[in-house]
Write a protein that holds these residues in place. Structure first.
Motif, PDB file in Angstrom:
ATOM      1  N   MET A 177       0.855  -1.194   0.000  1.00 49.27           N
ATOM      2  CA  MET A 177       0.000   0.000   0.000  1.00 49.27           C
ATOM      3  C   MET A 177       0.889   1.242   0.000  1.00 49.27           C
ATOM      4  N   PRO A 178       0.746   2.103  -0.994  1.00 49.53           N
ATOM      5  CA  PRO A 178       1.606   3.292  -0.994  1.00 49.53           C
ATOM      6  C   PRO A 178       1.186   4.241   0.119  1.00 49.53           C
ATOM      7  N   PRO A 179       2.145   4.926   0.745  1.00 48.44           N
ATOM      8  CA  PRO A 179       1.776   5.855   1.810  1.00 48.44           C
ATOM      9  C   PRO A 179       0.888   6.959   1.265  1.00 48.44           C
ATOM     10  N   SER A 180      -0.197   7.237   1.959  1.00 47.61           N
ATOM     11  CA  SER A 180      -1.091   8.288   1.484  1.00 47.61           C
ATOM     12  C   SER A 180      -0.462   9.636   1.789  1.00 47.61           C
ATOM     13  N   PRO A 181      -0.614  10.583   0.884  1.00 52.62           N
ATOM     14  CA  PRO A 181       0.010  11.882   1.114  1.00 52.62           C
ATOM     15  C   PRO A 181      -0.569  12.535   2.353  1.00 52.62           C
ATOM     16  N   ALA A 182       0.319  13.047   3.194  1.00 50.69           N
ATOM     17  CA  ALA A 182      -0.116  13.582   4.472  1.00 50.69           C
ATOM     18  C   ALA A 182      -0.263  15.095   4.408  1.00 50.69           C
ATOM     19  N   ARG A 183      -1.342  15.512   3.810  1.00 48.54           N
ATOM     20  CA  ARG A 183      -1.581  16.946   3.787  1.00 48.54           C
ATOM     21  C   ARG A 183      -2.209  17.327   5.124  1.00 48.54           C
ATOM     22  N   ILE A 184      -1.658  18.335   5.768  1.00 48.89           N
ATOM     23  CA  ILE A 184      -2.166  18.736   7.081  1.00 48.89           C
ATOM     24  C   ILE A 184      -2.969  20.020   6.931  1.00 48.89           C
ATOM     25  N   VAL A 185      -4.219  19.971   7.363  1.00 52.02           N
ATOM     26  CA  VAL A 185      -5.042  21.175   7.325  1.00 52.02           C
ATOM     27  C   VAL A 185      -5.479  21.500   8.748  1.00 52.02           C
ATOM     28  N   ILE A 205       3.670  -4.236  16.777  1.00 51.98           N
ATOM     29  CA  ILE A 205       2.649  -3.265  17.175  1.00 51.98           C
ATOM     30  C   ILE A 205       2.090  -2.571  15.936  1.00 51.98           C
ATOM     31  N   TYR A 206       2.964  -2.205  14.999  1.00 53.11           N
ATOM     32  CA  TYR A 206       2.523  -1.480  13.805  1.00 53.11           C
ATOM     33  C   TYR A 206       2.153  -2.416  12.668  1.00 53.11           C
ATOM     34  N   ARG A 207       2.215  -3.720  12.902  1.00 53.47           N
ATOM     35  CA  ARG A 207       1.871  -4.715  11.880  1.00 53.47           C
ATOM     36  C   ARG A 207       2.641  -4.503  10.575  1.00 53.47           C
ATOM     37  N   VAL A 208       3.964  -4.328  10.691  1.00 55.09           N
ATOM     38  CA  VAL A 208       4.782  -4.156   9.488  1.00 55.09           C
ATOM     39  C   VAL A 208       5.062  -5.545   8.912  1.00 55.09           C
ATOM     40  N   PRO A 209       4.766  -5.779   7.632  1.00 56.06           N
ATOM     41  CA  PRO A 209       5.038  -7.096   7.040  1.00 56.06           C
ATOM     42  C   PRO A 209       6.528  -7.424   7.114  1.00 56.06           C
ATOM     43  N   PRO A 210       6.878  -8.707   7.360  1.00 57.84           N
ATOM     44  CA  PRO A 210       8.280  -9.090   7.620  1.00 57.84           C
ATOM     45  C   PRO A 210       9.267  -8.638   6.541  1.00 57.84           C
ATOM     46  N   LEU A 268       9.065  -6.210   4.348  1.00 60.87           N
ATOM     47  CA  LEU A 268       9.176  -4.756   4.375  1.00 60.87           C
ATOM     48  C   LEU A 268      10.017  -4.323   5.572  1.00 60.87           C
ATOM     49  N   TYR A 269       9.756  -5.001   6.718  1.00 58.31           N
ATOM     50  CA  TYR A 269      10.468  -4.656   7.945  1.00 58.31           C
ATOM     51  C   TYR A 269      11.963  -4.883   7.768  1.00 58.31           C
ATOM     52  N   ARG A 270      12.322  -6.027   7.191  1.00 53.48           N
ATOM     53  CA  ARG A 270      13.742  -6.336   7.057  1.00 53.48           C
ATOM     54  C   ARG A 270      14.447  -5.279   6.225  1.00 53.48           C
ATOM     55  N   ALA A 271      13.824  -4.915   5.111  1.00 55.90           N
ATOM     56  CA  ALA A 271      14.452  -3.921   4.237  1.00 55.90           C
ATOM     57  C   ALA A 271      14.560  -2.569   4.949  1.00 55.90           C
ATOM     58  N   ARG A 272      13.464  -2.200   5.570  1.00 54.53           N
ATOM     59  CA  ARG A 272      13.389  -0.902   6.233  1.00 54.53           C
ATOM     60  C   ARG A 272      14.427  -0.816   7.356  1.00 54.53           C
ATOM     61  N   ALA A 326      18.495   5.958  17.586  1.00 57.98           N
ATOM     62  CA  ALA A 326      17.631   4.787  17.716  1.00 57.98           C
ATOM     63  C   ALA A 326      16.155   5.198  17.743  1.00 57.98           C
ATOM     64  N   GLU A 327      15.868   6.318  18.419  1.00 52.70           N
ATOM     65  CA  GLU A 327      14.486   6.802  18.488  1.00 52.70           C
ATOM     66  C   GLU A 327      13.962   7.147  17.091  1.00 52.70           C
ATOM     67  N   LEU A 328      14.821   7.795  16.303  1.00 51.38           N
ATOM     68  CA  LEU A 328      14.407   8.150  14.939  1.00 51.38           C
ATOM     69  C   LEU A 328      14.067   6.895  14.143  1.00 51.38           C
ATOM     70  N   ALA A 329      14.948   5.893  14.257  1.00 52.43           N
ATOM     71  CA  ALA A 329      14.686   4.643  13.532  1.00 52.43           C
ATOM     72  C   ALA A 329      13.382   4.033  14.017  1.00 52.43           C
ATOM     73  N   ALA A 330      13.164   4.047  15.335  1.00 52.56           N
ATOM     74  CA  ALA A 330      11.956   3.443  15.902  1.00 52.56           C
ATOM     75  C   ALA A 330      10.700   4.115  15.368  1.00 52.56           C
ATOM     76  N   ALA A 331      10.780   5.429  15.155  1.00 57.35           N
ATOM     77  CA  ALA A 331       9.602   6.158  14.689  1.00 57.35           C
ATOM     78  C   ALA A 331       9.357   5.941  13.204  1.00 57.35           C
ATOM     79  N   LEU A 332      10.353   5.370  12.501  1.00 55.71           N
ATOM     80  CA  LEU A 332      10.249   5.294  11.040  1.00 55.71           C
ATOM     81  C   LEU A 332      10.129   3.877  10.503  1.00 55.71           C
ATOM     82  N   LEU A 333      10.125   2.882  11.420  1.00 51.90           N
ATOM     83  CA  LEU A 333      10.093   1.487  10.974  1.00 51.90           C
ATOM     84  C   LEU A 333       8.863   1.185  10.123  1.00 51.90           C
TER      85      LEU A 333
END
Lengths: 263, 342, 278
Positions: B1-9, B131-136, B138-142, B171-178
């Motif tokens: 699933m491509p990330p949906s564009p995060a337009r903030i209004v 927790i975020y249900r990242v497929p294996p 995808l997770y490995r590559a990421r 490490a925190e940055l990586a954790a937020a981006l997995l």
């Protein structure tokens, strides 16, 4: 990954964290085992001096004692996140972190800490229960065993409900939460003895308003074959689940309210 | 699933808090036991905040403490519900659709850890994957990419509590981006870090934005963060947007000034100041000047001071420091501007 | 002399004030203790009523046991449950070396803080329990469940002395817990060991007099008796003459011993900190 599998992962992570300081851990286990054993030692001393209490023998009291301790010990292993919620999550702001994750808060808190320490109480409760079974005639195993498991399930649901209610209350106040000990530790204290030792008002309060009696006294009466209403006593542990459901609704409302007040 | 564009209004966001005040208890502590009314005060944190953020941009949110920055961040993260106003992030209302929303954002709080204190970094990552249900796959590559770009390999097996602050932030940055969120919210990401760590983190954030097109919203007290990263700056003060402009505009106007502090070996000389230089009250053997580099270059100003020093009984120039305006200076200028304009 | 005591008095006052702030906590504690007292009394009453013959031979009558239960609930805050919470925080944040290497006598400093904290928790709760169990219950017609007054005026005076000694004893145990926390870097271990000991050996779980006769001497000589059981015996008027002197001497001896142990191990701990820097 479904909720239960995720909870198991949480539990494993938490276990590896706890055993990292083996010295302090063993000291805690020993202390906890001593505390809980003292509880029954005091009962034993009383029976030693007085013989019986209102016709109950020490073996029968051991059954009540064992059951309620097993129920509370199991709850404590999984419910610690709720027990410490005010201090460890709200005051530190760590609750925000849970809200930032795409999972139900209750599931995350259940997994927060899977604790080994209450296993001391569990071991002790199981041993006393076994002692009681050895000393006291009960109904056939085919009834006793499933009834016991059903009662334990209801008891865990009840105590978990109390801890969740306590956590939800801590959104309002942290200082006066000690009062919930009346239901947790106080509940264990009260459930260790047959309810007919207590005054009528107390018995009714602890059976109908707060279904402690429904998950400890009533099912054990059924197991002992002494219940005046065997059918009702057999179904009684369901009240623990009803109590849990109400507390979960209260929790959801408290979390929603928290999001609109901010602190 | 491509990330949906995060337009903030964000439209006309308002929020106020109620705080209890506490009376003093007196020497015997007995007053705490006397019945008393706890007076409540209402504090308006946000008084109508409006902005829009386009996908793929880097926006800096600056303002003094207590101005409403963290309230905005909390509302955008879905953990706080505003009194009124409209917010959508990629089409979702953060607090109403919280579970779906937080699965599509990454948040890093500089002063709070989201990793598990007693767990090795890698175990924490694995838990977050579930927790975020990242497929294996995808997770490995990421994970492999984050470990490489943030240089985590050396301490992946160490418990978080043993990490240095710089290592922990990486490490925190990586954790937020997995889970590859299209929007990353950073609250004071460089606070307390040493200079090399700050540089590494800034470079990483910039690359993340360029290569993955991740939208980035950051708050900071460090003007260098803003300068290195932000294409656009929103200044929040007193619960309102005081300024909202591209960084270049900010640089050309408010950030252009410099401050020169000259110290002398004795009493400083008196001198006639050229155009574009103003003198600040200073004490003893120092002289503090604010100047506009567009009108007088720093070397020229220093030369002027060198010549003036040592003449007519005054002491020679000993040392010079040139600083740029701090974030507080910039903001106080906005406040002045805001107060003087109707 | 006064000047030398100033920092310690200041520590006492500050701690007392912070503790007194927790009004809601004290009220909650009061309700909890009442609840506990009521459950215990119902259980004791059942035992006593069920066995008339044994009740006659029991060393305490039912009303004495009821009074004992209320005194124990009222003085629950006297127990040395855990180390100073600020020491635990300092250990967690790693700032403990800073705290310890101040130019003061740390044993006195900690001891004053512990005394103030215990007193601040004890006084409001004890007064509330006395009011409830001693006044409200008899007025509500529940005289059988009530706290009865001390046996005589001298007994009351001896009770007061004994409680003050219990306070000093408790503070010296808290200082030991502080030291254990600094040494093991965790407050959990120390309180895990002290809590069960204090609960059973102070008489909180069961009046020491109801234990089998064979272990009575041992029970009365151990230090935790001074935290509850001995004061209770003074209140009930069961300690007189030589035995009263012995009981107070027992408390004083344990205070002296624990103080010496505390000061010596604190010296060693500080010495180690000075060398290793925490």
């Amino acid at each position: 990954m479904n909720g239960f599998a995720l909870w198991r992962r949480y539990a494993r992570a938490s276990l590896s964290g706890q055993t990292r300081y083996p010295g302090a851990f063993l000291m805690q286990m020993a202390g906890h085992l001593a505390t809980t054993l003292m509880g029954f030692a005091a009962i034993w001393v009383l029976f030693h001096r007085f013989g019986t209490v209102r016709g109950w023998t020490v073996g029968q009291v051991a059954l009540f004692y064992g059951l309620v301790n097993i129920e509370f010990a199991l709850t404590e292993t999984i419910g610690y996140g709720f027990e410490r919620f005010g201090d460890d999550f709200l005051r530190t702001g760590a609750f925000d972190r849970l809200l930032l994750r795409p999972r139900w808060t209750v599931l995350q808190l259940l997994g927060h800490q899977f604790r080994l320490r209450p296993l001391a109480r569990l071991a002790q409760g199981a041993a006393i229960l076994a002692l009681g079974l050895a000393m006291t005639p009960v109904r056939p195993l085919l009834f006793t065993l499933p009834m016991m498991l059903w009662a334990i399930a209801g008891g865990v649901a009840f105590f978990l409900g109390v801890l969740i209610g306590q956590a939800a209350l801590s959104f309002r106040t942290i200082e006066s939460l000690e009062i919930v000990n009346v239901l947790t530790y106080g509940g264990v204290e009260a459930g260790q003895y047959p309810f007919d030792l207590y005054a009528r008002w107390f018995r009714q309060l602890m059976t109908y308003a707060i279904p402690l009696g429904a998950v400890s006294y009533e099912p054990m009466l059924a197991i002992l074959g002494r219940s005046p209403h065997p059918m009702a006593a057999t179904l009684a542990p369901a009240a623990g689940f009803a109590f849990l459901a109400i507390m979960l609704l209260y929790w959801q409302a408290a979390v929603r309210r928290h999001a609109s007040t901010g602190n | 699933m491509p990330p949906s564009p995060a337009r903030i209004v964000v439209e006309d966001l308002r929020k106020s808090y109620r705080v209890a005040t506490r009376p003093p208890v007196g020497p015997a502590g007995l007053a705490a036991w006397l019945p008393s009314r706890r007076p409540w005060r209402t504090i308006a944190a946000l008084r109508g905040v409006t902005f829009t953020i386009e996908p793929g941009t880097i926006t800096g949110l600056i303002g003094p403490n207590g101005a409403g920055k963290s309230t905005v961040i909390k509302i955008l993260s879905g953990i706080l519900r505003p009194e009124s106003g409209r917010v959508t992030v990629g089409g979702l209302v953060p607090w109403a659709q919280r579970l779906r929303h937080v699965g599509r954002i990454g948040v890093v709080f500089g002063q709070r850890s989201q990793l598990w204190w007693d767990l090795p970094v890698d175990d924490g990552f694995a838990l977050l994957r579930d927790i975020y249900r990242v497929p294996p796959t995808l997770y490995r590559a990421r994970r492999a990419r984050l470990v490489e770009t943030l240089r985590l390999a050396d301490f992946l097996d160490q418990p978080v509590r043993q990490l240095s602050l710089g290592q922990r932030m990486r490490a925190e940055l990586a954790a937020a981006l997995l889970h590859a969120p299209p929007l990353l919210i950073l609250d004071e990401p460089t606070i307390g870090l040493d200079a090399p760590s700050k540089l590494a983190i800034r470079a990483f954030i910039r690359d993340l934005n360029r290569q993955d097109g991740t939208t980035i919203l950051l708050t900071t007290h460090d003007m260098h963060d803003i300068e290195a990263l932000a294409e656009r700056v929103i200044v929040i003060g007193d619960g309102r947007v005081l300024a909202d402009s591209p960084f270049e505009t900010l640089r050309a106007t408010t950030l252009s000034g410099r401050r020169l502090i000259a110290s002398f070996d004795g009493p400083p000389p008196t001198l006639t100041l050229p155009e574009g230089v103003s003198r600040l009250p200073a004490t003893g053997q120092t002289l503090a000047l604010d100047f506009d580099p567009a009108r007088i270059a720093a070397p020229d100003l220093i030369q002027l001071l060198t010549q003036a020093g040592g003449t007519a009984g005054t002491a020679p120039l000993a040392d010079v420091t040139i600083t740029r305006p701090s974030i507080e200076d910039v903001i106080s200028r906005f406040y002045e501007h805001h107060a003087s304009s109707p | 002399m006064i000047h030398a005591a100033t920092p310690y008095l200041a520590a006492f006052r500050a701690r007392w004030q912070t503790t007194m702030r927790y009004r809601a906590a004290a009220l909650a504690g009061f309700v909890t203790q009442c609840w506990w007292g009521v459950i215990n009394i119902m259980i004791y009453a059942a035992f006593y009523h069920g066995a008339h013959d044994a009740a006659g031979t029991a060393p305490l009558g039912l009303h004495q046991t009821v009074t004992y239960v209320w005194i124990m609930q009222g003085t629950l805050a006297l127990m040395p449950w855990s180390c100073d919470p600020e020491i635990a925080d300092a250990v967690r944040s790693g700032a403990v070396a800073h705290d310890l290497l101040r130019p003061i006598d740390l044993w006195w400093w900690w001891s004053c803080r512990a005394t103030a904290r215990i007193l601040g928790r004890l006084v409001p709760r004890a007064l509330l329990i006395v009011a409830f169990a001693g006044l409200v219950l008899p007025l509500a017609g529940l005289g059988a469940w009530a706290l009865r007054p001390p046996a005589s005026l001298p007994d009351a005076a001896l009770f007061a002395v004994s409680i003050l000694m219990g306070l000093a004893l408790s503070a010296s145990i808290v200082v030991l817990l502080n030291i254990v926390t600094v040494r093991t870097l965790s407050p959990a271990g120390g309180s895990a060991v002290i809590t069960p000991l204090a609960l059973i050996l102070s008489g909180n779980l069961l009046p020491l007099a109801l234990f089998p006769g064979a272990v009575q001497t041992l029970l009365i000589l151990q230090p935790f008796a001074g935290l509850g059981d001995l004061p209770c015996r003074f209140w009930l008027g069961t300690l007189h003459g030589g035995r009263a002197v012995l009981a107070l001497g027992q408390q004083a001896a344990w205070i002296a011993a624990l103080t010496m142990i505390g000061r010596a191990s604190l010296r060693r701990t500080l010495h180690r900190l000075e060398i290793q820097g925490g």
